[in-house]
Design a protein around this motif. Structure first.
Motif, short mmCIF file in Angstrom:
data_model
loop_
_atom_site.label_atom_id
_atom_site.label_comp_id
_atom_site.label_asym_id
_atom_site.label_seq_id
_atom_site.Cartn_x
_atom_site.Cartn_y
_atom_site.Cartn_z
N ALA A 123 0.66 -1.24 0.22
CA ALA A 123 -0.25 0.03 0.13
C ALA A 123 1.10 0.73 0.06
O ALA A 123 0.29 2.35 -0.31
N MET A 124 1.55 1.53 0.74
CA MET A 124 3.15 2.42 0.50
C MET A 124 3.51 2.73 -0.47
O MET A 124 3.61 4.09 -1.12
N ARG A 126 2.69 2.40 -3.45
CA ARG A 126 1.06 2.72 -3.85
C ARG A 126 0.86 4.69 -4.24
O ARG A 126 0.20 4.92 -4.78
N LEU A 127 1.18 4.83 -2.89
CA LEU A 127 1.27 6.16 -3.00
C LEU A 127 2.43 6.95 -3.47
O LEU A 127 3.08 7.04 -3.95
N GLN A 131 3.98 11.43 0.05
CA GLN A 131 3.43 10.69 0.68
C GLN A 131 3.94 9.60 1.76
O GLN A 131 3.69 9.60 2.79
N GLN A 132 4.87 8.48 0.85
CA GLN A 132 5.23 7.72 0.81
C GLN A 132 6.76 8.63 2.42
O GLN A 132 6.42 8.23 3.10
N SER A 162 0.44 16.05 3.32
CA SER A 162 1.21 15.29 2.51
C SER A 162 0.85 13.42 3.55
O SER A 162 0.43 12.53 2.91
N TYR A 165 -2.76 12.74 3.85
CA TYR A 165 -3.61 12.42 2.14
C TYR A 165 -3.13 11.05 2.31
O TYR A 165 -3.80 10.25 2.18
N GLY A 166 -1.68 11.07 2.23
CA GLY A 166 -1.04 9.18 2.41
C GLY A 166 -1.63 8.53 3.10
O GLY A 166 -2.18 7.36 2.68
N ASN A 169 -5.25 7.56 2.51
CA ASN A 169 -5.25 7.25 0.67
C ASN A 169 -5.09 5.34 1.28
O ASN A 169 -4.92 3.93 0.41
N LEU A 170 -4.28 5.67 2.62
CA LEU A 170 -4.27 3.74 2.84
C LEU A 170 -5.64 3.46 3.58
O LEU A 170 -5.61 2.30 3.71
N GLN A 173 -6.88 2.28 0.71
CA GLN A 173 -6.61 0.35 -0.28
C GLN A 173 -6.95 -0.21 0.67
O GLN A 173 -7.38 -1.56 0.24
#
Length: 187
Positions: A123-124, A126-127, A131-132, A162, A165-166, A169-170, A173
């Motif tokens: 998942a990380m 894909r950021l 953000q990662q 970041s 939003y990160g 996003n996680l 997912q």
């Protein structure tokens, strides 16, 4: 703090004695940060050398409005150490994977925890890169948001966004994986 800033100004003017005083005051601090990141004495010593050389050559770049001298050299040291790890391992996510995979769970939880860790690493990856980096440094390297902003020369608000939003996003997912798993994966 003013004493440190004065030492940097004197170093920028080429005063070797100022460098010697600065080195004496901070060599253990810098070594400890480097060693914590790379876990190798020889590598940490090399990083210390590089950091002190950079500080001596670029002492004029210190800006007291952005934080203390100690924070400045701490961020500089961590950055050098992380860069060294990147060069050795190739990717930031490799270090994340090492941290996650090297935990020692009990035997009955090993398989489940390993699967969860693999999902997090995937998942990380894909950021977006910003953000990662922000999430990795915040949760795995224990940087403050200010340190991340300083490290990447980004506004504090951008770093906070970041991270926010990160994490969103996680979570998305994670929700998609739950839905996919409950639907049998055939839809």
């Amino acid at each position: 703090m003013e004493e440190d800033h004065l030492l940097l100004k004197r170093m920028a003017d080429g005063q070797k004695q100022a460098f010697d005083s600065f080195y004496e005051k901070y060599h253990i601090y810098i070594f400890q940060i480097a060693y914590k990141v790379v876990s190798n004495r020889s590598e940490a010593e090399d990083i210390c050398h590089d950091v002190f050389l950079e500080i001596y050559q670029k002492a004029i770049q210190y800006n007291p409005e952005r934080g203390s001298v100690k924070a400045w050299i701490g961020v500089k040291t961590r950055s050098r150490a992380i860069d060294r790890l990147r060069k050795k391992s190739g990717l930031l996510t490799n270090k994340l994977e090492d941290i996650l995979m090297n935990a020692s769970p009990s035997a009955d939880q090993y398989v489940i925890e390993r699967m969860e860790k693999e999902l997090l690493v995937n998942a990380m990856s894909r950021l977006p890169k910003e953000q990662q980096q922000a999430i990795y440094h915040m949760y795995f390297e224990h940087f403050t948001q200010k340190e991340i902003a300083f490290r990447y020369n980004r506004p504090l608000g951008s770093v906070k966004s970041s991270i926010r939003y990160g994490l969103q996003n996680l979570r998305k997912q994670k929700s998609l994986l739950r839905w996919y798993g409950s639907s049998g994966g055939d839809k």
